[in-house]
Design an enzyme around this catalytic site. Structure first.
Site, PDB file in Angstrom:
ATOM      1  N   HIS A 256      -1.756   9.073 -21.654  1.00  0.00           N
ATOM      2  CA  HIS A 256      -3.222   9.056 -21.634  1.00  0.00           C
ATOM      3  C   HIS A 256      -3.800   9.815 -22.838  1.00  0.00           C
ATOM      4  O   HIS A 256      -4.587   9.268 -23.606  1.00  0.00           O
ATOM      5  CB  HIS A 256      -3.704   9.686 -20.319  1.00  0.00           C
ATOM      6  CG  HIS A 256      -5.189   9.785 -20.186  1.00  0.00           C
ATOM      7  ND1 HIS A 256      -5.913   8.952 -19.362  1.00  0.00           N
ATOM      8  CD2 HIS A 256      -6.102  10.611 -20.768  1.00  0.00           C
ATOM      9  CE1 HIS A 256      -7.200   9.255 -19.448  1.00  0.00           C
ATOM     10  NE2 HIS A 256      -7.338  10.267 -20.295  1.00  0.00           N
ATOM     11  N   GLU A 257      -3.377  11.056 -22.979  1.00  0.00           N
ATOM     12  CA  GLU A 257      -3.926  11.873 -24.076  1.00  0.00           C
ATOM     13  C   GLU A 257      -3.522  11.297 -25.425  1.00  0.00           C
ATOM     14  O   GLU A 257      -4.273  11.363 -26.394  1.00  0.00           O
ATOM     15  CB  GLU A 257      -3.487  13.335 -23.953  1.00  0.00           C
ATOM     16  CG  GLU A 257      -4.015  14.050 -22.711  1.00  0.00           C
ATOM     17  CD  GLU A 257      -5.515  13.889 -22.500  1.00  0.00           C
ATOM     18  OE1 GLU A 257      -6.264  13.739 -23.488  1.00  0.00           O
ATOM     19  OE2 GLU A 257      -5.950  13.881 -21.325  1.00  0.00           O
TER      20      GLU A 257
ATOM     21  N   HIS B  25      -6.864   6.667 -30.795  1.00  0.00           N
ATOM     22  CA  HIS B  25      -8.266   6.338 -31.098  1.00  0.00           C
ATOM     23  C   HIS B  25      -8.735   7.169 -32.294  1.00  0.00           C
ATOM     24  O   HIS B  25      -9.448   6.691 -33.173  1.00  0.00           O
ATOM     25  CB  HIS B  25      -9.119   6.638 -29.862  1.00  0.00           C
ATOM     26  CG  HIS B  25     -10.394   5.857 -29.764  1.00  0.00           C
ATOM     27  ND1 HIS B  25     -11.272   6.046 -28.728  1.00  0.00           N
ATOM     28  CD2 HIS B  25     -10.959   4.910 -30.544  1.00  0.00           C
ATOM     29  CE1 HIS B  25     -12.316   5.236 -28.882  1.00  0.00           C
ATOM     30  NE2 HIS B  25     -12.139   4.538 -29.984  1.00  0.00           N
TER      31      HIS B  25
ATOM     32  N   HIS C 148      -5.958   8.647 -26.392  1.00  0.00           N
ATOM     33  CA  HIS C 148      -7.119   9.233 -27.075  1.00  0.00           C
ATOM     34  C   HIS C 148      -6.729   9.572 -28.510  1.00  0.00           C
ATOM     35  O   HIS C 148      -7.506   9.374 -29.442  1.00  0.00           O
ATOM     36  CB  HIS C 148      -7.544  10.532 -26.392  1.00  0.00           C
ATOM     37  CG  HIS C 148      -8.291  10.340 -25.103  1.00  0.00           C
ATOM     38  ND1 HIS C 148      -9.389   9.534 -24.991  1.00  0.00           N
ATOM     39  CD2 HIS C 148      -8.112  10.897 -23.878  1.00  0.00           C
ATOM     40  CE1 HIS C 148      -9.857   9.591 -23.732  1.00  0.00           C
ATOM     41  NE2 HIS C 148      -9.087  10.403 -23.041  1.00  0.00           N
TER      42      HIS C 148
HETATM   43 ZN   LIG Z   1      -9.157  10.981 -21.020  1.00  0.00          ZN
END
Ligand SMILES: [Zn+2]
Length: 674
Positions: A464-465, A471, A468
């Site tokens: 998940h991290e 991104h 990010h």
């Molecule tokens: Zn998040």
């Protein structure tokens, strides 16, 4: 004074920085930024996009660099001195940003560019930047009379302080509590790793026996495995009463003050509520739309949740004769039930998820999808010896990003996991500035006899991290304020949540899920069980998320003036989403850092909102192969690299060909059948 933060630097010069450098570096950078802005305001040339909008976006670079270093440290490696500096500089920074947004001369120039925007032949990115900048002024009172502008400044200064205090109280409450156990039987049920960690912790504080704390790696295994119900209760109540004990660290007054000031601020600017104000710049647009979205999900999830709760209740009764299931029974019996149904135990999986292997796995996924290569480097300055550093390159060996990874809990690190950056991506005068991105987590550390072995939940958190992170790393925009994760809040979780999907796929797990000791690949039946169990208690989990999102909306989409009692207000908001009996000693709001300390106010719904997006987007990958290069390229090109240069719905439709549908999420969670 020799101050490394006052000299030019590319990589953050952590080892040279002393606490006393921060205050002068920040005030100096503020002065520099003010001069850059003055140069825009007092420019005698006709205002243009370049000399006004672009110039403003490039201003304050030094301040961004210095303050990101400082505030990242305040989250990941803080101490009393840093917290004290934060209290000193936060008002200066909010005063500075208010000085900009309430700068009439500057607004006049921006407005003049804004009013001729149709004649300027702007690119899409330029037009987005112009609109965003104009709104950032009007939404900060640029059109208000002077007395109201003054009040707005007071409110913002007070809010900045209150949010800091809220967070400091939480951290202090977390650190203040320890459950000291000296009787071996009290650890019954706990896996060896958790026992060992508790004993290590006691030793490090010169104590006999074992210590259990409110840090997640200590708290979660205890709640999940400890068979002593009274001790689980004690720990759960300590966890749930953070900021709610009536002591000097109590957050009730802070919560009320924050909600009321936010409402006053919104009214001042002509919005009905804080949520109306916030949602104007969201994909969801209106509080009514968020609430109906939550109600629709609740309607689908609740029958499943009630069924799951009943199943859990029956199970606990049958196993231990538990009459009334309480909050502190949830993880414990859920874990046991999950084991019974899937015979899938975190401890069974953990040997296949050695931290280093998982990192290697997420890097391989990034390579297969986006052609990225991660090279660990040892010459990059870092703020703690545990931090790992990597250089990231694309297929053509172009430098993409610097990547910092900081994975284990420390006393100066706040809880949770997050992505941040020390430097943004942008282009200026044809020169490319590549980003410095960081992931900070609180994963189970290694012990003298075992490497760091992650739970499956920690594995998905890492993905998940890292999503990010991608991104941020793959950002490809001209203007810094539109770069990377600078997107609408209800869009920002798409890149992170979509990446979690790969963790459940055989093709992915085969890349890295190897036993830390024997090197054996994770058995296929375990992979199948991971998939089968992924939607275990999906209804209950969904209802819980909805309850948090509704609490957030309750605080922010109504006038909070009549609220006097935080607890009873919260209780009312939880009605309809509550499965467990209320405990009068605990309070969610006083520890709800997402909305009272971080930036998620009126935005907690965005987790579910983004799940709709990620399920819908991943269904597209599934349809054509999870490592399909064409789709990955489209995702990178239309979503990851574009940051906030266009409205998210436009970007999404360009990638997917159609608007997202809620059905993929409901199907994935087993709430409806395909
Ligand atoms: Zn998040």
């Amino acid at each position: 004074m020799n101050n490394p933060l006052l000299e030019p630097f590319d990589q953050a010069p952590f080892s040279k920085i002393k606490n006393e450098h921060f205050h002068p570096a920040i005030t100096n950078a503020i002065d520099l930024a003010k001069k850059e802005i003055d140069a825009i305001v007092y420019n005698t040339d006709t205002p243009t996009f370049e000399n006004t909008i672009a110039a403003l976006d490039y201003s304050g670079y030094q301040l961004d660099r210095v303050s990101s270093i400082f505030f990242n440290l305040n989250s990941a490696e803080t101490n009393e001195a840093i917290q004290k500096i934060a209290q000193e500089v936060s008002p200066l920074l909010s005063e500075f940003s208010n000085d900009i947004t309430l700068n009439e001369g500057l607004f006049k120039k921006i407005k003049s560019v804004y009013e001729q925007k149709d004649a300027l032949g702007l690119s899409t990115e330029e037009e987005t930047l112009l609109n965003k900048r104009y709104k950032s002024f009007s939404r900060n009172g640029a059109n208000l009379p002077n007395d109201k502008k003054q009040r707005l400044r007071e409110i913002d200064t007070q809010l900045a302080k209150l949010k800091l205090t809220f967070g400091e109280n939480l951290l202090a409450e977390t650190n203040a509590f320890e459950m000291h156990l000296t009787n071996q039987e009290d650890l019954n049920g706990l896996p060896d790793g958790a026992k060992e960690a508790a004993s290590q912790l006691a030793k490090s504080k010169n104590k006999e026996g074992w210590l259990i704390t409110l840090d997640y790696p200590s708290y979660i295994p205890f709640m999940k495995y400890a068979s002593n119900r009274e001790l689980r209760k004690e720990l759960a109540l300590a966890f749930g009463s953070k900021g709610f004990k009536g002591n000097s660290l109590d957050n009730q007054e802070n919560v009320l003050a924050i909600a009321k000031l936010r409402h006053e601020r919104a009214n001042l600017l002509g919005y009905k509520t804080h949520a109306d104000f916030v949602l104007e710049e969201r994909m969801a647009e209106k509080p009514e739309k968020v609430i109906s979205f939550l109600n629709e999900l609740q309607e689908k999830a609740k029958p499943a949740a009630i069924k799951e709760f009943k199943q859990l209740e029956d199970f606990a009764k049958e196993l231990d004769g538990i009459g009334q299931l309480e909050k502190w029974d949830n993880s414990y019996y859920s874990e046991k039930l999950k084991q019974k149904l899937f015979s899938l135990d975190d401890e069974l999986l953990k040997p296949y998820f050695k931290l280093e292997n998982v990192i290697d796995g997420v890097f391989k996924v990034a390579e297969k999808l986006f052609g990225l290569q991660f090279k660990e480097v040892f010459n990059v300055d870092k703020y703690h010896e545990e931090v790992k550093t990597f250089e990231v390159y694309d297929e053509d060996q172009n430098f993409v990003s610097l990547f910092y990874a900081d994975f284990h809990p420390r006393s100066g690190k706040r809880g949770g996991a997050w992505m941040t950056s020390f430097k943004s991506q942008f282009r200026k005068n044809g020169e490319e500035y590549r980003p410095h991105v960081s992931n900070v987590c609180n994963f189970t550390p290694s012990t003298p006899t075992k490497p760091s072995l992650l739970t499956f939940n920690e594995v998905t958190t890492l993905f998940h991290e890292f999503g990010h992170g991608l991104h941020g790393m793959l950002a490809d925009t001209i203007y810094p304020s539109l770069s990377g994760t600078s997107v609408y809040w209800d869009f920002v979780e798409l890149p992170s949540q979509i990446l979690e999907n790969w963790c459940y796929e055989k093709e992915t797990l085969e890349l890295f899920a190897k036993h830390y000791d024997t090197g054996e690949l994770i058995p296929m039946d375990l992979i199948q069980k991971i998939k089968d169990s992924a939607s275990f208690q999906e209804g209950m989990a969904t209802l819980r998320q909805i309850s948090f999102a509704k609490l957030d909306m309750a605080w922010h989409s109504n006038d909070p003036t009549p609220i006097t009692n935080v607890k009873s207000f919260e209780k009312e908001s939880f009605e309809g989403t509550n499965l467990f009996p209320d405990t009068p000693q605990t309070c969610m709001s006083t520890a709800f850092a997402h909305i009272f300390q971080g930036g998620y106010s009126s935005g907690y719904y965005s987790y579910k909102w983004a799940e709709v997006l990620d399920a819908d987007a991943f269904a597209y990958f599934k349809e054509h192969g999870i490592f399909n290069k064409v789709i990955a390229k489209d995702f990178k090109y239309h979503v990851l690299s574009k940051g906030g240069t266009e409205k998210p719905m436009i970007l999404y439709k360009r990638f997917r060909g159609t608007e997202p549908k809620i059905s993929a999420l409901l199907e994935r969670g087993g709430l409806i059948t395909a």
